[in-house]
Scaffold this motif. Structure first.
Motif, mmCIF file in Angstrom:
data_model
loop_
_atom_site.group_PDB
_atom_site.id
_atom_site.type_symbol
_atom_site.label_atom_id
_atom_site.label_comp_id
_atom_site.label_asym_id
_atom_site.label_seq_id
_atom_site.Cartn_x
_atom_site.Cartn_y
_atom_site.Cartn_z
ATOM 1 N N SER A 83 26.314 35.547 25.813
ATOM 2 C CA SER A 83 26.548 37.131 25.965
ATOM 3 C C SER A 83 27.737 37.452 26.801
ATOM 4 O O SER A 83 28.559 38.211 26.546
ATOM 5 N N GLN A 84 27.689 36.454 27.911
ATOM 6 C CA GLN A 84 28.897 36.714 28.879
ATOM 7 C C GLN A 84 30.056 36.515 28.192
ATOM 8 O O GLN A 84 31.163 37.099 28.300
ATOM 9 N N MET A 85 30.189 35.240 27.182
ATOM 10 C CA MET A 85 31.554 34.994 26.505
ATOM 11 C C MET A 85 31.743 35.989 25.502
ATOM 12 O O MET A 85 33.165 36.470 25.174
ATOM 13 N N LEU A 86 30.805 36.807 24.848
ATOM 14 C CA LEU A 86 31.368 37.950 24.057
ATOM 15 C C LEU A 86 32.001 38.795 24.807
ATOM 16 O O LEU A 86 32.952 39.516 24.292
ATOM 17 N N SER A 87 31.792 39.212 25.964
ATOM 18 C CA SER A 87 32.172 40.226 26.663
ATOM 19 C C SER A 87 33.483 39.826 27.244
ATOM 20 O O SER A 87 34.408 40.685 26.922
ATOM 21 N N TRP A 88 33.841 38.744 27.495
ATOM 22 C CA TRP A 88 35.089 38.009 27.926
ATOM 23 C C TRP A 88 36.000 37.972 26.802
ATOM 24 O O TRP A 88 37.294 38.515 26.902
ATOM 25 N N MET A 140 38.410 37.491 14.203
ATOM 26 C CA MET A 140 38.040 36.027 14.272
ATOM 27 C C MET A 140 37.602 35.285 15.554
ATOM 28 O O MET A 140 37.007 34.465 15.494
ATOM 29 N N SER A 141 38.288 35.959 16.554
ATOM 30 C CA SER A 141 37.566 35.466 18.009
ATOM 31 C C SER A 141 36.261 35.780 18.001
ATOM 32 O O SER A 141 35.272 34.888 18.440
ATOM 33 N N VAL A 142 35.563 36.959 17.306
ATOM 34 C CA VAL A 142 33.962 37.104 17.545
ATOM 35 C C VAL A 142 33.368 36.210 16.716
ATOM 36 O O VAL A 142 32.435 35.392 16.706
ATOM 37 N N VAL A 143 34.064 35.794 15.391
ATOM 38 C CA VAL A 143 33.469 34.975 14.636
ATOM 39 C C VAL A 143 33.400 33.562 14.892
ATOM 40 O O VAL A 143 32.486 32.789 14.896
ATOM 41 N N THR A 144 34.612 33.139 15.808
ATOM 42 C CA THR A 144 34.638 31.690 16.643
ATOM 43 C C THR A 144 33.543 31.772 17.547
ATOM 44 O O THR A 144 32.960 30.324 17.739
ATOM 45 N N LEU A 145 33.171 32.508 18.266
ATOM 46 C CA LEU A 145 32.258 32.627 19.360
ATOM 47 C C LEU A 145 30.639 32.279 18.558
ATOM 48 O O LEU A 145 30.170 31.328 19.036
ATOM 49 N N ALA A 207 21.553 36.788 13.884
ATOM 50 C CA ALA A 207 20.467 37.530 14.005
ATOM 51 C C ALA A 207 19.290 36.638 13.252
ATOM 52 O O ALA A 207 18.248 36.782 13.698
ATOM 53 N N ARG A 208 19.444 36.168 12.005
ATOM 54 C CA ARG A 208 18.603 35.763 11.325
ATOM 55 C C ARG A 208 18.005 34.210 11.840
ATOM 56 O O ARG A 208 16.896 33.989 11.699
ATOM 57 N N ALA A 209 18.773 33.629 12.590
ATOM 58 C CA ALA A 209 18.551 32.289 13.510
ATOM 59 C C ALA A 209 17.714 32.918 14.850
ATOM 60 O O ALA A 209 17.396 32.053 15.653
ATOM 61 N N GLY A 210 17.643 34.133 15.053
ATOM 62 C CA GLY A 210 17.107 34.596 16.284
ATOM 63 C C GLY A 210 17.835 34.249 17.505
ATOM 64 O O GLY A 210 17.320 34.124 18.856
ATOM 65 N N LEU A 211 19.408 34.226 17.462
ATOM 66 C CA LEU A 211 20.370 34.067 18.556
ATOM 67 C C LEU A 211 20.927 35.113 18.813
ATOM 68 O O LEU A 211 22.239 35.362 18.660
ATOM 69 N N GLY A 212 20.276 36.128 19.594
ATOM 70 C CA GLY A 212 20.723 37.363 19.787
ATOM 71 C C GLY A 212 21.782 37.321 21.072
ATOM 72 O O GLY A 212 22.034 36.373 21.778
ATOM 73 N N PHE A 213 22.555 38.466 20.944
ATOM 74 C CA PHE A 213 23.612 38.626 22.107
ATOM 75 C C PHE A 213 23.454 40.024 22.600
ATOM 76 O O PHE A 213 22.796 41.141 22.016
ATOM 77 N N SER A 214 23.987 40.084 23.840
ATOM 78 C CA SER A 214 24.023 41.693 24.522
ATOM 79 C C SER A 214 25.326 41.566 25.012
ATOM 80 O O SER A 214 26.397 40.675 24.745
ATOM 81 N N LEU A 215 25.812 42.688 25.663
ATOM 82 C CA LEU A 215 27.317 42.849 26.176
ATOM 83 C C LEU A 215 27.169 43.371 27.559
ATOM 84 O O LEU A 215 27.598 44.686 27.969
ATOM 85 N N PRO A 216 26.881 42.341 28.493
ATOM 86 C CA PRO A 216 26.883 42.875 29.818
ATOM 87 C C PRO A 216 28.563 43.037 30.315
ATOM 88 O O PRO A 216 29.568 42.512 29.982
ATOM 89 N N LEU A 217 28.468 43.426 31.443
ATOM 90 C CA LEU A 217 29.820 43.465 32.347
ATOM 91 C C LEU A 217 30.088 41.855 32.590
ATOM 92 O O LEU A 217 29.387 41.119 32.958
ATOM 93 N N PRO A 218 31.447 41.714 32.405
ATOM 94 C CA PRO A 218 31.920 40.157 32.545
ATOM 95 C C PRO A 218 32.020 39.596 33.805
ATOM 96 O O PRO A 218 32.254 40.266 34.611
ATOM 97 N N ARG A 219 31.427 38.619 34.035
ATOM 98 C CA ARG A 219 31.342 37.951 35.399
ATOM 99 C C ARG A 219 31.674 36.540 35.321
ATOM 100 O O ARG A 219 31.849 35.859 34.257
#
Length: 512
Positions: A83-88, A140-145, A207-219
């Protein structure tokens, strides 16, 4: 490994086949002229940044770190990390997008300073198209993550299948060209639509694999700090790779119109085995090395490397030979129609032959790099790549003056061989791989020589069926000729290699 390779490689093969269909349509509509050059610049710009910011550097730093975190600390910690990686990623990409839209003209000039010197309006068109295609980088950055997360969880299908959507979107855009100012604008909007569709597919897969993400403040703490520590050398490595790619584009922009298209169409064929085998192997090997090395299972990690490199050797030599001998026939059958003429076929075939020389080494590079990246070593591949790139770029500048786009490909092949051999020697020195067996060192080259002789005599071997082929439509006749040539040449290779391995095994058993 073979099971995972079949999943990744199988979906990649389907994607590449759709890519061929896309290029068949694109070759017919865009040809190899100014429209094609303008679009290819607009398509390359976000993909250059993608290779640096997303796939190249990000995967090298993220996948081993994430795999080790998941293995050691469990799902909760891994979820916080991804989730941190998604925010960054979102933050970095939004800044890049804003800068790119403000300075598109400068970006196009830096990538292709010679573009448009002989054609009115080509540079302006490339700038306009780049403003459409650049948001593709964010997608594509989101797809790569998400792909990295799925791969670390040993779920490879969705990530490997995602590029199919890009090809379908671009094909649909070409068939809707009447709704756009021209075919180049259709291709640009198709590219962006393909990126959006891939994000939707990967979001559904995680989502189907149960691997959810959130969007926290980057740390920057914990695994995030370790990721950034590894990212620096990985970014430099990806950047150095792109130096060679930028050199291709910059030098090609000063060559006669069509050079960029010759490189692109030849690269489409060259990338087929790289995607199906080389990149697929690297994708499968990287998380395994990260897991095994992370818990000290070096023998297991070495076994993974040995199997992967053996596949690269046994498959790379025959495919490289087929490309060198049959490339012009394949390009003629696949692309020569509409705006793509015989001169474009000859130019693209010369580039493909130069690329084919380095195919075995190119297949092995992703696996060899994974041996270091999987252990958290990002610096060694960077040092090896820097030396290879100096030779690569120097040869491109030297050879392109006389050989055109084919000279650029010759420089690429030289750099690929230097990089691969350097990495292999370092892997052997550190015990990451075992030496090749004597049977591999003797039988594979012997089988390759046999195949080369068959390919050299192919016109005579297929002469008896020429009269029959004349009865077929041109496209069908060309496809049948290529199929027969491939069957005979690969069959000769398989007979010599398979028979030799069988003899070696029987001798080994008799000695026991």
């Amino acid at each position: 490994m073979l099971r995972r390779l079949s999943v990744i490689g199988g979906w990649t093969l389907v994607s590449r086949l759709f890519g061929f269909l896309r290029d068949l349509v694109m070759a017919s509509v865009l040809g190899a002229g100014p429209l094609a050059d303008a679009f290819l610049i607009a398509f390359r710009l976000p993909n250059h940044f993608r290779a640096i910011v997303a796939e190249g550097a990000f995967n090298a730093a993220f996948v081993p770190t994430y795999a080790a975190t998941l293995e050691r600390d469990g799902e909760a910690r891994a979820r916080a990390f991804r989730s941190q990686m998604l925010s960054w990623l979102m933050l970095v990409n939004l800044v890049l997008l804003a800068l790119a839209l403000l300075a598109t003209g400068w970006l196009v000039f830096l990538l292709a300073p010679g573009l448009g010197t002989g054609e009115e309006g080509v540079r302006a068109l490339a700038i306009d198209l780049t403003r459409i295609t650049f948001p593709y980088l964010l997608c594509m950055s989101v797809v790569t993550l998400m792909s990295g997360v799925l791969n670390a969880e040993r779920k490879f299908a969705a990530a490997a299948a995602a590029p199919i959507l890009l090809n379908l979107a671009m094909i649909a855009a070409f068939f809707s060209v009447q709704w756009f100012p021209d075919a180049a604008h259709a291709a640009a909007w198709g590219t962006l639509a393909g990126g959006v569709l891939q994000v939707i597919l990967l979001t559904a897969a995680v989502a189907r694999a149960g691997l959810g993400f959130s969007l926290p403040l980057p740390r920057r703490d914990g695994e995030v700090a370790l990721f950034f520590k590894r990212l620096g050398p990985a970014l430099l490595t990806a950047g150095v790779v792109q130096v060679a790619v930028f050199a291709d584009t910059i030098l090609a922009s000063f060559l006669p119109t069509g050079a960029l298209a010759h490189l692109a169409y030849a690269d489409r064929l060259y990338q087929l085995p790289l995607g199906v085998i080389g990149i697929a192997l690297g994708t499968a090997v990287l998380p395994e090395i990260g897991r095994d090395a992370g818990v000290g299972a070096e023998d297991k990690a070495r076994g993974v490397m040995d199997r992967a490199l053996r596949i690269c050797l046994m498959v790379g030599l025959p495919i490289g030979l087929a490309m060198a001998f049959l490339g012009e026939d394949a390009i003629r059958v696949l692309f020569q129609r509409g705006a793509f003429d015989a001169a474009a076929t000859a130019g693209s075939a010369a580039v493909l032959a130069a690329y084919a020389v380095a195919l075995p080494a190119a297949l092995a590079i992703r696996t060899l790099v994974a041996a270091f990246n999987g252990r958290g070593d990002m610096t060694t591949p960077l040092k090896a790549l820097a030396g290879a790139t100096v030779v690569n770029v120097a040869l491109k500048a030297l050879l392109s003056a006389e050989h055109g786009a084919a000279g650029l490909a010759m420089g690429t092949s030289a750099g690929v061989w230097i990089y691969a051999v350097t990495l292999y020697v370092l892997c052997r020195t550190r015990g990451y791989v075992s030496p090749f067996a004597l049977a591999d060192k003797v039988l594979v080259p012997a089988a390759a020589v046999t195949m080369a002789l068959v390919l050299w005599g192919m016109p005579d071997l297929l002469a008896p069926v020429e009269d029959v082929l004349l009865l077929l439509p041109a496209l069908a006749a060309g496809l049948v000729w290529l199929a027969l040539a491939a069957a005979l040449s690969f069959g000769a290779y398989a007979v010599v290699l398979g028979g030799g391995l069988l003899v070696v095994r029987r001798l080994a058993r008799s000695r026991r």
